[in-house]
Design a protein around this motif. Structure first.
Motif, PDB file in Angstrom:
ATOM      1  N   TYR A  15     -52.717  76.857  -7.277  1.00  0.00           N
ATOM      2  CA  TYR A  15     -51.980  78.031  -7.756  1.00  0.00           C
ATOM      3  C   TYR A  15     -52.922  79.110  -8.303  1.00  0.00           C
ATOM      4  O   TYR A  15     -52.716  80.301  -8.090  1.00  0.00           O
ATOM      5  N   SER A  16     -53.967  78.680  -9.006  1.00  0.00           N
ATOM      6  CA  SER A  16     -54.884  79.630  -9.651  1.00  0.00           C
ATOM      7  C   SER A  16     -55.810  80.344  -8.671  1.00  0.00           C
ATOM      8  O   SER A  16     -56.475  81.309  -9.053  1.00  0.00           O
ATOM      9  N   TYR A  17     -55.869  79.885  -7.417  1.00  0.00           N
ATOM     10  CA  TYR A  17     -56.843  80.426  -6.465  1.00  0.00           C
ATOM     11  C   TYR A  17     -56.204  81.141  -5.279  1.00  0.00           C
ATOM     12  O   TYR A  17     -56.926  81.592  -4.387  1.00  0.00           O
TER      13      TYR A  17
ATOM     14  N   LEU B  80     -43.791  72.657  -8.218  1.00  0.00           N
ATOM     15  CA  LEU B  80     -44.320  73.990  -7.933  1.00  0.00           C
ATOM     16  C   LEU B  80     -43.763  75.021  -8.903  1.00  0.00           C
ATOM     17  O   LEU B  80     -44.484  75.925  -9.351  1.00  0.00           O
ATOM     18  N   LEU B  81     -42.494  74.893  -9.245  1.00  0.00           N
ATOM     19  CA  LEU B  81     -41.898  75.796 -10.232  1.00  0.00           C
ATOM     20  C   LEU B  81     -42.563  75.636 -11.597  1.00  0.00           C
ATOM     21  O   LEU B  81     -42.827  76.618 -12.298  1.00  0.00           O
ATOM     22  N   GLN B  82     -42.850  74.402 -11.973  1.00  0.00           N
ATOM     23  CA  GLN B  82     -43.531  74.154 -13.242  1.00  0.00           C
ATOM     24  C   GLN B  82     -44.905  74.809 -13.275  1.00  0.00           C
ATOM     25  O   GLN B  82     -45.359  75.283 -14.324  1.00  0.00           O
ATOM     26  N   ALA B  83     -45.575  74.825 -12.117  1.00  0.00           N
ATOM     27  CA  ALA B  83     -46.920  75.423 -12.046  1.00  0.00           C
ATOM     28  C   ALA B  83     -46.881  76.940 -12.110  1.00  0.00           C
ATOM     29  O   ALA B  83     -47.892  77.573 -12.445  1.00  0.00           O
ATOM     30  N   GLY B  84     -45.733  77.546 -11.791  1.00  0.00           N
ATOM     31  CA  GLY B  84     -45.615  78.997 -11.847  1.00  0.00           C
ATOM     32  C   GLY B  84     -45.240  79.661 -10.542  1.00  0.00           C
ATOM     33  O   GLY B  84     -45.071  80.886 -10.478  1.00  0.00           O
TER      34      GLY B  84
ATOM     35  N   LEU C 236     -48.486  79.684  -0.224  1.00  0.00           N
ATOM     36  CA  LEU C 236     -48.549  78.285   0.209  1.00  0.00           C
ATOM     37  C   LEU C 236     -47.277  77.904   0.952  1.00  0.00           C
ATOM     38  O   LEU C 236     -46.174  78.248   0.511  1.00  0.00           O
ATOM     39  N   VAL C 237     -47.460  77.192   2.054  1.00  0.00           N
ATOM     40  CA  VAL C 237     -46.329  76.655   2.819  1.00  0.00           C
ATOM     41  C   VAL C 237     -46.492  75.150   2.904  1.00  0.00           C
ATOM     42  O   VAL C 237     -47.506  74.656   3.396  1.00  0.00           O
TER      43      VAL C 237
ATOM     44  N   VAL D 260     -61.140  78.900  -1.161  1.00  0.00           N
ATOM     45  CA  VAL D 260     -59.970  78.112  -1.569  1.00  0.00           C
ATOM     46  C   VAL D 260     -60.157  76.659  -1.125  1.00  0.00           C
ATOM     47  O   VAL D 260     -59.863  75.716  -1.870  1.00  0.00           O
ATOM     48  N   PHE D 261     -60.659  76.470   0.106  1.00  0.00           N
ATOM     49  CA  PHE D 261     -60.961  75.110   0.576  1.00  0.00           C
ATOM     50  C   PHE D 261     -61.960  74.436  -0.355  1.00  0.00           C
ATOM     51  O   PHE D 261     -61.817  73.250  -0.691  1.00  0.00           O
ATOM     52  N   HIS D 262     -62.977  75.177  -0.781  1.00  0.00           N
ATOM     53  CA  HIS D 262     -64.008  74.614  -1.652  1.00  0.00           C
ATOM     54  C   HIS D 262     -63.400  74.133  -2.974  1.00  0.00           C
ATOM     55  O   HIS D 262     -63.762  73.054  -3.477  1.00  0.00           O
ATOM     56  N   GLN D 263     -62.490  74.901  -3.525  1.00  0.00           N
ATOM     57  CA  GLN D 263     -61.832  74.479  -4.770  1.00  0.00           C
ATOM     58  C   GLN D 263     -61.008  73.216  -4.556  1.00  0.00           C
ATOM     59  O   GLN D 263     -61.000  72.308  -5.402  1.00  0.00           O
ATOM     60  N   ALA D 264     -60.323  73.129  -3.419  1.00  0.00           N
ATOM     61  CA  ALA D 264     -59.546  71.916  -3.106  1.00  0.00           C
ATOM     62  C   ALA D 264     -60.467  70.712  -2.960  1.00  0.00           C
ATOM     63  O   ALA D 264     -60.133  69.597  -3.393  1.00  0.00           O
ATOM     64  N   LEU D 265     -61.632  70.918  -2.367  1.00  0.00           N
ATOM     65  CA  LEU D 265     -62.595  69.834  -2.189  1.00  0.00           C
ATOM     66  C   LEU D 265     -63.126  69.344  -3.534  1.00  0.00           C
ATOM     67  O   LEU D 265     -63.228  68.137  -3.777  1.00  0.00           O
ATOM     68  N   LEU D 266     -63.464  70.271  -4.427  1.00  0.00           N
ATOM     69  CA  LEU D 266     -63.946  69.889  -5.750  1.00  0.00           C
ATOM     70  C   LEU D 266     -62.894  69.074  -6.501  1.00  0.00           C
ATOM     71  O   LEU D 266     -63.210  68.055  -7.131  1.00  0.00           O
ATOM     72  N   TRP D 267     -61.669  69.531  -6.437  1.00  0.00           N
ATOM     73  CA  TRP D 267     -60.586  68.816  -7.131  1.00  0.00           C
ATOM     74  C   TRP D 267     -60.409  67.422  -6.543  1.00  0.00           C
ATOM     75  O   TRP D 267     -60.311  66.438  -7.287  1.00  0.00           O
TER      76      TRP D 267
END
Length: 416
Positions: A175-177, A197-201, A301-302, A397-404
């Motif tokens: 969500y943040s990226y 997803l609603l909770q995340a914003g 996001l879909v 964005v992919f890089h952030q997903a990979l780190l997580w």
């Protein structure tokens, strides 16, 4: 006049030829050393999370070996220079035995050769020192990467009332990226993904075609100001289609809520689940909903979970693209994917690459096991696996997903 005489003298020509050959070999050696530095610098710049620890250990050992090889070649270069100097001096001494102008010419050539040798030796030592320093720095950097990976700690909080599966938690993390805070939940069912997803914003647009489930979804999330429900199915064409309704026929109600398994394609099922009925539902494409302004175009996001129909949803995207698309996949030996399924991983990856999604991350389980793992940018489907594949158009964005992912679950690596 002196140049003309020197040019015609065979001994001098021999000296010049040997000297030119040596300089050519020295340039070649320097070029090889430069390539080694560039290669190692590229290795050092790569994201350490793209490699397993074993690969980093191997690269460190390779650096040690190349370090020794570089020193050996530098020493050989100096030996070659010494040989050339001795050879040249012997020739010039022969010239000095001659009388007259040739003695002066021999002295001149000797002084020139000694000066060139001194300069070449100094340059070779300087280059070798720079190469060895660079290799040492790269080795130290890789060692630091290994230490960071081994010492990194993570705190894990478990609260099933709030947190969901890792796949859903990655969607909330991203969500943040993302450039847009709107999400589409295709195959929303009872709303587990939509709720998180609603909770995340996110502002959520949910699609669900099965009337009994639609009622449950309305009761759960219908009053949320950022939730909009569409009683539709999503596919590759605008049409009506039969939705196959699944029933749990196990004595102990193993599957608890069989509505999860209803599908627009009549695929294979695991033991105890059967398709017992059909209803006609309306199917629309994502592209037509955007064109008709029923769905905004700035979607971040879909998420697609249509029980084996996900590839058809992707085909209906038209020319519309989203920063992140999440689809469910089934291996061909997974009980639900043995026949009739339209969501095998190789097919999904191929379709998304054609739509300029260059990176993907797979979160999977093996049928019968609760263990979760991930891997990246491979269309290989592990035997009897199932899970979700995240597709990305933007590398950051992919890089952030990979780190997580690397912080919360073990990675899967493939080897021969």
């Amino acid at each position: 006049m002196i140049k003309q005489l020197l040019a015609k003298n065979k001994i001098v020509q021999r000296v010049k030829a040997v000297k030119d050959l040596f300089l050519e070999k020295l340039d070649s050696l320097n070029h090889v050393q430069l390539e080694q530095i560039q290669k190692l610098e590229k290795l050092n710049q790569l994201d350490p999370l793209d490699f397993k620890v074993e690969q980093l250990n191997n690269s460190t050992e390779q650096i040690r070996q190349e370090n020794a090889e570089t020193k050996r070649k530098a020493d050989l270069s100096l030996q070659n220079q010494a040989f050339l100097l001795k050879f040249s001096v012997d020739i010039v001494k022969n010239l000095q035995l001659l009388t007259g102008d040739w003695k002066q010419k021999g002295d001149l050539i000797l002084n020139t050769l000694l000066k060139n040798h001194e300069d070449s030796q100094k340059t070779a030592y300087q280059q070798s020192s720079l190469i060895l320093d660079a290799l040492q720095k790269i080795q130290e950097a890789n060692q630091k990467i290994l230490e960071d990976i081994h010492t990194q700690k993570y705190k894990v909080i478990i609260d099933q009332k709030y947190f969901q599966d890792l796949d859903i938690e990655l969607m909330t993390y991203l969500y943040s990226y993302l450039p847009h805070r709107r999400a589409v939940d295709i195959g929303a069912n009872r709303g587990d993904v939509s709720s998180r997803l609603l909770q995340a914003g996110y502002q959520v647009y949910a699609f669900e075609p099965f009337p009994p489930v639609i009622d449950k979804l309305k009761n759960r999330l219908g009053n949320h100001p950022n939730f909009q429900l569409f009683p539709l199915a999503i596919g590759s064409e605008n049409q009506t289609q039969e939705l196959h309704i699944a029933t749990d026929e196990t004595p102990d109600n193993t599957y608890q809520d069989a509505s999860f398994y209803s599908s627009l394609t009549k695929h294979s099922l695991s033991e105890g689940l059967v398709f017992t009925d059909t209803i006609t539902v309306t199917v629309k494409t994502l592209a037509s909903l955007h064109d008709g302004e029923e769905l905004p175009k700035d979607i971040g996001l879909v998420k697609i979970d249509t029980e084996g129909f996900d590839l058809e949803v992707i085909k209906g995207m038209g020319n519309y693209r989203y920063p992140v698309v999440v689809a469910e996949f089934w291996d061909q030996n997974f009980p639900f994917g043995r026949s009739g399924a339209m969501n095998q991983l190789p097919d999904l990856v191929k379709a998304m690459k054609e739509r300029d999604y260059h990176w993907h991350l797979v979160i999977y389980r093996i049928w019968g096991s609760s263990d979760v793992s991930y891997y990246c940018n491979s269309a290989y489907s592990l035997d009897n696996s199932w899970g979700n594949v995240f597709f990305f158009q933007d590398y950051q964005v992919f890089h952030q997903a990979l780190l997580w992912s690397a912080s919360v679950m073990p990675a899967t690596y493939f080897s021969a």
